[in-house]
Motif scaffolding. Structure first.
Motif, PDB file in Angstrom:
ATOM      1  N   VAL A  74       0.836  -1.200   0.000  1.00 54.52           N
ATOM      2  CA  VAL A  74       0.000   0.000   0.000  1.00 54.52           C
ATOM      3  C   VAL A  74       0.869   1.247   0.000  1.00 54.52           C
ATOM      4  CG1 VAL A  74      -1.750   1.321   1.247  1.00 54.52           C
ATOM      5  CG2 VAL A  74      -1.905  -1.178   1.161  1.00 54.52           C
ATOM      6  N   HIS A  75       1.829   1.305   0.908  1.00 47.51           N
ATOM      7  CA  HIS A  75       2.704   2.480   0.997  1.00 47.51           C
ATOM      8  C   HIS A  75       3.545   2.642  -0.272  1.00 47.51           C
ATOM      9  CE1 HIS A  75       2.326   2.437   5.624  1.00 47.51           C
ATOM     10  NE2 HIS A  75       1.698   3.494   5.159  1.00 47.51           N
ATOM     11  N   LEU A  76       3.987   1.529  -0.839  1.00 48.10           N
ATOM     12  CA  LEU A  76       4.768   1.598  -2.067  1.00 48.10           C
ATOM     13  C   LEU A  76       3.944   2.211  -3.192  1.00 48.10           C
ATOM     14  CD1 LEU A  76       7.396   0.849  -3.588  1.00 48.10           C
ATOM     15  CD2 LEU A  76       6.368  -1.403  -4.029  1.00 48.10           C
ATOM     16  N   ASP A  84       7.739  -1.139   6.734  1.00 49.18           N
ATOM     17  CA  ASP A  84       6.830  -2.284   6.795  1.00 49.18           C
ATOM     18  C   ASP A  84       7.490  -3.544   6.252  1.00 49.18           C
ATOM     19  OD1 ASP A  84       4.623  -1.174   8.042  1.00 49.18           O
ATOM     20  OD2 ASP A  84       3.701  -0.496   6.181  1.00 49.18           O
ATOM     21  N   TYR A  85       8.215  -3.423   5.160  1.00 50.34           N
ATOM     22  CA  TYR A  85       8.897  -4.596   4.618  1.00 50.34           C
ATOM     23  C   TYR A  85       9.969  -5.097   5.585  1.00 50.34           C
ATOM     24  CZ  TYR A  85       6.581  -3.949   0.080  1.00 50.34           C
ATOM     25  OH  TYR A  85       5.663  -3.847  -0.930  1.00 50.34           O
ATOM     26  N   ASP A  86      10.653  -4.174   6.254  1.00 46.22           N
ATOM     27  CA  ASP A  86      11.620  -4.592   7.283  1.00 46.22           C
ATOM     28  C   ASP A  86      10.927  -5.411   8.372  1.00 46.22           C
ATOM     29  OD1 ASP A  86      13.745  -3.318   6.035  1.00 46.22           O
ATOM     30  OD2 ASP A  86      13.695  -1.543   7.326  1.00 46.22           O
ATOM     31  N   SER A  87       9.745  -4.939   8.799  1.00 48.89           N
ATOM     32  CA  SER A  87       9.005  -5.655   9.849  1.00 48.89           C
ATOM     33  C   SER A  87       8.587  -7.034   9.366  1.00 48.89           C
ATOM     34  CB  SER A  87       7.770  -4.844  10.260  1.00 48.89           C
ATOM     35  OG  SER A  87       8.152  -3.625  10.882  1.00 48.89           O
ATOM     36  N   ALA A  88       8.142  -7.140   8.126  1.00 50.43           N
ATOM     37  CA  ALA A  88       7.752  -8.434   7.579  1.00 50.43           C
ATOM     38  C   ALA A  88       8.947  -9.383   7.533  1.00 50.43           C
ATOM     39  CB  ALA A  88       7.161  -8.259   6.184  1.00 50.43           C
ATOM     40  N   LEU A  89      10.090  -8.868   7.110  1.00 51.72           N
ATOM     41  CA  LEU A  89      11.265  -9.718   6.926  1.00 51.72           C
ATOM     42  C   LEU A  89      11.924 -10.110   8.236  1.00 51.72           C
ATOM     43  CD1 LEU A  89      12.616  -7.888   3.779  1.00 51.72           C
ATOM     44  CD2 LEU A  89      11.829 -10.264   3.870  1.00 51.72           C
ATOM     45  N   ARG A  90      11.681  -9.365   9.290  1.00 48.32           N
ATOM     46  CA  ARG A  90      12.191  -9.784  10.599  1.00 48.32           C
ATOM     47  C   ARG A  90      11.539 -11.092  11.023  1.00 48.32           C
ATOM     48  NH1 ARG A  90      12.874  -4.210  11.800  1.00 48.32           N
ATOM     49  NH2 ARG A  90      10.679  -3.938  12.368  1.00 48.32           N
ATOM     50  N   THR A  91      10.286 -11.278  10.642  1.00 45.55           N
ATOM     51  CA  THR A  91       9.572 -12.517  10.975  1.00 45.55           C
ATOM     52  C   THR A  91       9.789 -13.602   9.934  1.00 45.55           C
ATOM     53  OG1 THR A  91       7.864 -11.218  12.091  1.00 45.55           O
ATOM     54  CG2 THR A  91       7.296 -13.484  11.519  1.00 45.55           C
ATOM     55  N   SER A 116      20.374  -5.978  -4.354  1.00 43.92           N
ATOM     56  CA  SER A 116      20.527  -7.085  -3.401  1.00 43.92           C
ATOM     57  C   SER A 116      19.174  -7.688  -3.054  1.00 43.92           C
ATOM     58  CB  SER A 116      21.225  -6.583  -2.137  1.00 43.92           C
ATOM     59  OG  SER A 116      21.294  -7.601  -1.166  1.00 43.92           O
ATOM     60  N   ASP A 117      18.188  -6.831  -2.748  1.00 41.81           N
ATOM     61  CA  ASP A 117      16.866  -7.331  -2.368  1.00 41.81           C
ATOM     62  C   ASP A 117      16.165  -8.006  -3.541  1.00 41.81           C
ATOM     63  OD1 ASP A 117      16.980  -6.605   0.280  1.00 41.81           O
ATOM     64  OD2 ASP A 117      15.825  -4.759   0.049  1.00 41.81           O
ATOM     65  N   ILE A 118      16.203  -7.387  -4.692  1.00 38.57           N
ATOM     66  CA  ILE A 118      15.491  -7.941  -5.855  1.00 38.57           C
ATOM     67  C   ILE A 118      16.118  -9.257  -6.292  1.00 38.57           C
ATOM     68  CG2 ILE A 118      15.033  -7.548  -8.307  1.00 38.57           C
ATOM     69  CD1 ILE A 118      14.452  -4.623  -7.602  1.00 38.57           C
ATOM     70  N   SER A 119      17.438  -9.341  -6.249  1.00 38.62           N
ATOM     71  CA  SER A 119      18.114 -10.590  -6.589  1.00 38.62           C
ATOM     72  C   SER A 119      17.728 -11.703  -5.625  1.00 38.62           C
ATOM     73  CB  SER A 119      19.633 -10.374  -6.579  1.00 38.62           C
ATOM     74  OG  SER A 119      20.318 -11.591  -6.803  1.00 38.62           O
ATOM     75  N   ALA A 120      17.694 -11.385  -4.323  1.00 39.13           N
ATOM     76  CA  ALA A 120      17.310 -12.379  -3.321  1.00 39.13           C
ATOM     77  C   ALA A 120      15.872 -12.829  -3.534  1.00 39.13           C
ATOM     78  CB  ALA A 120      17.483 -11.797  -1.922  1.00 39.13           C
ATOM     79  N   ALA A 121      14.988 -11.885  -3.848  1.00 48.79           N
ATOM     80  CA  ALA A 121      13.577 -12.228  -4.071  1.00 48.79           C
ATOM     81  C   ALA A 121      13.434 -13.154  -5.266  1.00 48.79           C
ATOM     82  CB  ALA A 121      12.761 -10.959  -4.278  1.00 48.79           C
ATOM     83  N   ARG A 122      14.149 -12.862  -6.354  1.00 43.65           N
ATOM     84  CA  ARG A 122      14.046 -13.688  -7.561  1.00 43.65           C
ATOM     85  C   ARG A 122      14.640 -15.073  -7.360  1.00 43.65           C
ATOM     86  NH1 ARG A 122      15.483  -8.745 -11.732  1.00 43.65           N
ATOM     87  NH2 ARG A 122      13.300  -8.160 -12.196  1.00 43.65           N
ATOM     88  N   ALA A 124       9.459 -13.518  -0.348  1.00 43.70           N
ATOM     89  CA  ALA A 124       9.912 -12.940  -1.621  1.00 43.70           C
ATOM     90  C   ALA A 124       9.229 -11.618  -1.928  1.00 43.70           C
ATOM     91  CB  ALA A 124       9.670 -13.940  -2.748  1.00 43.70           C
ATOM     92  N   SER A 125       7.923 -11.535  -1.656  1.00 44.39           N
ATOM     93  CA  SER A 125       7.207 -10.300  -1.990  1.00 44.39           C
ATOM     94  C   SER A 125       7.710  -9.121  -1.168  1.00 44.39           C
ATOM     95  CB  SER A 125       5.700 -10.496  -1.781  1.00 44.39           C
ATOM     96  OG  SER A 125       5.426 -10.980  -0.486  1.00 44.39           O
ATOM     97  N   ALA A 126       8.087  -9.360   0.082  1.00 47.04           N
ATOM     98  CA  ALA A 126       8.614  -8.279   0.921  1.00 47.04           C
ATOM     99  C   ALA A 126      10.005  -7.857   0.451  1.00 47.04           C
ATOM    100  CB  ALA A 126       8.644  -8.702   2.381  1.00 47.04           C
ATOM    101  N   LEU A 127      10.835  -8.823   0.081  1.00 44.74           N
ATOM    102  CA  LEU A 127      12.164  -8.500  -0.438  1.00 44.74           C
ATOM    103  C   LEU A 127      12.058  -7.698  -1.730  1.00 44.74           C
ATOM    104  CD1 LEU A 127      13.987 -11.876   0.232  1.00 44.74           C
ATOM    105  CD2 LEU A 127      14.729  -9.646   1.099  1.00 44.74           C
ATOM    106  N   TYR A 128      11.191  -8.150  -2.625  1.00 50.71           N
ATOM    107  CA  TYR A 128      11.062  -7.467  -3.915  1.00 50.71           C
ATOM    108  C   TYR A 128      10.480  -6.070  -3.729  1.00 50.71           C
ATOM    109  CZ  TYR A 128      10.507  -7.096  -8.976  1.00 50.71           C
ATOM    110  OH  TYR A 128      10.615  -6.699 -10.289  1.00 50.71           O
ATOM    111  N   GLY A 129       9.442  -5.974  -2.890  1.00 51.42           N
ATOM    112  CA  GLY A 129       8.845  -4.665  -2.650  1.00 51.42           C
ATOM    113  C   GLY A 129       9.830  -3.703  -2.018  1.00 51.42           C
TER     114      GLY A 129
END
Length: 286
Positions: free
Chosen positions: A218-220, A231-238, A264-270, A243-248
């Motif tokens: 939503v924020h993006l 928000d993506y940081d909070s998602a990825l802590r858990t 780095s994030d997009i590569s990890a997500a893919r 993948a969607s949080a890394l890509y976003g």
């Protein structure tokens, strides 16, 4: 999100009442001294016991020969839930089938079987099972939320939104309903109402990765990049491999000019989900 919408599901655990288990008030007050009450509590999920102990307790009750038909159906349902919790879906489904055969008027095993078909990717069977749960109990908010999750998988976002509307109307404290509707509205572009739904979800239940991931989208889409990254940081802590949080987060960093962090994030997500970029394109995010 396709990768996490299936997590917004709710299984229905049914308690086996002592009266149903033993058949009469007198028998309930004087159970045989062979661990029946302990098995009853374990099968009901009353203790924080291992899944194996819960399964064994339900199995002992099922094999006892002393359950009423209604109680036997509940024991099968609860054993199915325990198998589902350890991702043993091929054993969960026959248990829900048995519960349905014994008590075809109970909506819970239909809901639970639908959840498992969803997890197995058998979407048409999942919808059929959840349709029946809703037919039996039109006020079953969890079943509406679960069916909405299937419509998300099928990219039928308008249908999903209508089911989430029903879920939160019927059960306003169901965090999965608010979270799922937040994601659906975010995809559809109703960003202000989506944001309100995510905030409600975070107030109503545990602060889970999926809801933060949804609010990040939503924020993006609103261009609020710092809030999206938070928000993506909070998602990825858990869930560090969501993948969607890394890509976003990668897209948000790119828009902020952080090319290295973005790559780095997009590569990890893919690496986790090869087609994640196509999903974001479908969500209206380039």
């Amino acid at each position: 999100m396709e990768s996490s919408a299936s997590g917004r599901i709710v299984l229905g655990l049914a308690p086996i009442l002592a009266l149903l288990l033993f058949g009469s008030p007198a028998a309930a007050q004087n159970p045989k001294p062979d661990g029946y009450l302990g098995n009853l509590e374990l099968c009901n999920g009353s203790h924080r016991a291992s899944l194996e102990r819960r399964i064994n307790a339900c199995t002992a009750l099922i094999g006892s020969g002393q359950l009423t038909t209604a109680a036997l159906a509940v024991a099968y349902n609860n054993r199915g839930n325990a198998y589902a919790s350890r991702s043993d879906y091929d054993r969960a489904i026959p248990n829900f089938d048995a519960a349905i055969k014994l008590n075809p008027g109970d909506a819970k095993p239909f809901n639970n079987r639908g959840v498992i078909y969803l997890k197995k990717g058998e979407y048409d069977l999942a919808i059929q099972s959840l349709d029946q749960a809703i037919k039996l109990n039109p006020n079953y908010g969890r079943a509406f939320a679960n069916r909405a999750g299937i419509y998300l998988k099928k990219q039928a976002y308008d249908r999903a939104a209508r089911d989430y509307d029903e879920a939160v109307r019927l059960q306003p404290d169901l965090a999965a309903g608010w979270s799922g509707r937040c994601w659906t509205r975010a995809v559809l572009g109703a960003l202000e109402t989506a944001l309100a739904d995510c905030n409600k979800a975070l107030q109503s239940g545990p602060n889970n990765a999926e809801t933060y991931d949804s609010r990040g989208l939503v924020h993006l889409k609103m261009g609020q990049l710092d809030a999206a990254i938070d928000d993506y940081d909070s998602a990825l802590r858990t869930e560090p491999k969501l993948a969607s949080a890394l890509y976003g987060r990668g897209l948000a960093k790119l828009r902020k000019g952080d090319k290295a962090g973005s790559d780095s994030d997009i590569s990890a997500a893919r690496t986790i989900q090869a087609g994640i970029g196509d999903h974001f394109t479908r969500y209206g995010v380039e």
